[in-house]
Design an enzyme around this catalytic site. Sequence first.
Site, PDB file in Angstrom:
ATOM      1  N   ASP A  64       1.537  -1.114  -0.211  1.00  0.00           N
ATOM      2  CA  ASP A  64       0.228  -0.501  -0.354  1.00  0.00           C
ATOM      3  C   ASP A  64       1.050   1.162   0.023  1.00  0.00           C
ATOM      4  OD1 ASP A  64      -2.112   1.655   0.521  1.00  0.00           O
ATOM      5  OD2 ASP A  64      -2.616   1.222   2.453  1.00  0.00           O
ATOM      6  N   LYS A  66       0.520   3.570  -2.492  1.00  0.00           N
ATOM      7  CA  LYS A  66      -0.482   4.643  -2.542  1.00  0.00           C
ATOM      8  C   LYS A  66       0.348   5.835  -3.266  1.00  0.00           C
ATOM      9  CE  LYS A  66      -3.668   5.201   1.941  1.00  0.00           C
ATOM     10  NZ  LYS A  66      -3.028   4.564   1.965  1.00  0.00           N
ATOM     11  N   LEU A  67       0.515   5.196  -4.869  1.00  0.00           N
ATOM     12  CA  LEU A  67       1.700   5.927  -5.632  1.00  0.00           C
ATOM     13  C   LEU A  67       0.996   7.659  -6.530  1.00  0.00           C
ATOM     14  CD1 LEU A  67       3.070   3.097  -7.688  1.00  0.00           C
ATOM     15  CD2 LEU A  67       4.317   4.235  -5.315  1.00  0.00           C
ATOM     16  N   PRO A  71       3.745   9.712 -14.843  1.00  0.00           N
ATOM     17  CA  PRO A  71       3.075   8.461 -15.201  1.00  0.00           C
ATOM     18  C   PRO A  71       4.162   8.006 -15.609  1.00  0.00           C
ATOM     19  CG  PRO A  71       1.365  10.252 -16.710  1.00  0.00           C
ATOM     20  CD  PRO A  71       2.411  11.084 -15.568  1.00  0.00           C
ATOM     21  N   THR A 124     -10.180   9.718   3.182  1.00  0.00           N
ATOM     22  CA  THR A 124     -10.756   9.694   4.354  1.00  0.00           C
ATOM     23  C   THR A 124     -10.220  10.900   5.216  1.00  0.00           C
ATOM     24  OG1 THR A 124     -10.266   8.276   5.401  1.00  0.00           O
ATOM     25  CG2 THR A 124     -12.145   8.009   3.449  1.00  0.00           C
ATOM     26  N   ARG A 185     -14.540  -2.985  12.045  1.00  0.00           N
ATOM     27  CA  ARG A 185     -14.451  -3.457  14.110  1.00  0.00           C
ATOM     28  C   ARG A 185     -15.594  -4.561  13.719  1.00  0.00           C
ATOM     29  NH1 ARG A 185     -10.543  -1.694  13.223  1.00  0.00           N
ATOM     30  NH2 ARG A 185      -9.126   0.349  13.934  1.00  0.00           N
ATOM     31  N   GLN A 194     -11.013   5.026  14.660  1.00  0.00           N
ATOM     32  CA  GLN A 194     -11.355   4.892  13.591  1.00  0.00           C
ATOM     33  C   GLN A 194     -13.001   5.494  14.078  1.00  0.00           C
ATOM     34  OE1 GLN A 194     -10.799   4.027  10.374  1.00  0.00           O
ATOM     35  NE2 GLN A 194      -9.145   3.062  10.373  1.00  0.00           N
TER      36      GLN A 194
HETATM   37  O1  C5P Z   1      -6.143  -0.668  13.173  1.00  0.00           O
HETATM   38  P1  C5P Z   1      -6.894  -0.435  11.807  1.00  0.00           P
HETATM   39  O2  C5P Z   1      -7.983  -1.415  11.500  1.00  0.00           O
HETATM   40  O3  C5P Z   1      -7.829   0.800  11.636  1.00  0.00           O
HETATM   41  O4  C5P Z   1      -6.213   0.081  10.455  1.00  0.00           O
HETATM   42  C1  C5P Z   1      -6.828   0.093   9.419  1.00  0.00           C
HETATM   43  C2  C5P Z   1      -6.011   0.385   7.844  1.00  0.00           C
HETATM   44  O5  C5P Z   1      -6.372   1.256   6.861  1.00  0.00           O
HETATM   45  C3  C5P Z   1      -4.821   0.808   8.366  1.00  0.00           C
HETATM   46  O6  C5P Z   1      -3.323   0.743   8.089  1.00  0.00           O
HETATM   47  C4  C5P Z   1      -5.066   2.434   7.688  1.00  0.00           C
HETATM   48  O7  C5P Z   1      -3.799   3.165   7.530  1.00  0.00           O
HETATM   49  C5  C5P Z   1      -5.825   2.185   6.716  1.00  0.00           C
HETATM   50  N1  C5P Z   1      -6.770   2.733   6.039  1.00  0.00           N
HETATM   51  C6  C5P Z   1      -7.806   3.090   6.954  1.00  0.00           C
HETATM   52  N2  C5P Z   1      -8.821   4.097   6.361  1.00  0.00           N
HETATM   53  C7  C5P Z   1      -8.655   4.828   4.496  1.00  0.00           C
HETATM   54  C8  C5P Z   1      -7.662   4.383   4.146  1.00  0.00           C
HETATM   55  C9  C5P Z   1      -6.744   3.505   4.888  1.00  0.00           C
HETATM   56  O8  C5P Z   1      -7.685   2.904   7.735  1.00  0.00           O
HETATM   57  N3  C5P Z   1      -9.177   5.069   4.409  1.00  0.00           N
END
Ligand code: C5P
Length: 236
Positions: A64, A66-67, A71, A124, A185, A194
């Site tokens: 992951d 995220k490049l 191009p 997000t 979760r 989150q």
């Molecule tokens: O610990 P947790 O379950 O919150 O981790 C979620 C993973 O998904 C982390 O690596 C976080 O950076 C990633 N992520 C996120 N929300 C996003 C994009 C990526 O939680 N919108």
Amino acid sequence: MDRSEATARLLCAVDTTDLDQARALAQQLTGHVGALKLGLEFFCAHGPDGISQVTDGKHGLFLDLKLHDIPNTVAGGLRGMAPIRPFLTTIHASGGPAMMRAAMAAAHDLGEARPKVVAVTMLTSMDDDDVEAVGMRGPVSDQVLRLADLVQACEVDGVVCSALETERLRKHCGEDFLLVVPGIRPAWAASDDQKRIMTPGEAMAGGASYLVVGRPITTADDPAAAADGISAEMAG
Ligand code: C5P
């Protein structure tokens, strides 16, 4: 969906720069998750070599990074991943159509076992004010749909999306589009930082292709058991 398919769709986010900790966790999770997600922090600290030490031929890799660049550079980044063979990787949709098409061409050059590529639409962490501040027109939710259309038009494999957007994007983008969904979760876990979360069952019912779960697995006393609990919820 049966349990083994649910396990294959569960991706564990290993968010640490501690190589020993990442290796220990990987060992405990062998056979209990579909792949490990390693991101920018780990890659900057330990590079491709560290990644190979963690996956150790036993885990699939979601790289992951995220490049987001011109191009030619993004295509070079994709080609450079070949030795560590990720099955999934990320780019930014806001890099634009030429960048996304170049990324896909480079991915296809890697052949049959090429990485699937999914695009981040809007981070997000950005709210409506942030979107306006960088000169885009809000609201964020409209921007997500517009960019998802562009991602699809560029024949990118899918998007990373929040749990709460999954159902709308599945309807909008059709069955063949990958939706990779963090912010999950299980009922028994803490929400941590989150805010917009869903349970594994809800996210799968909404049409998620893969769930990305970090702390509910990585901080559990028994990570393998936590992963199994989550895949059981995914299977429904
Ligand atoms: O610990 P947790 O379950 O919150 O981790 C979620 C993973 O998904 C982390 O690596 C976080 O950076 C990633 N992520 C996120 N929300 C996003 C994009 C990526 O939680 N919108």
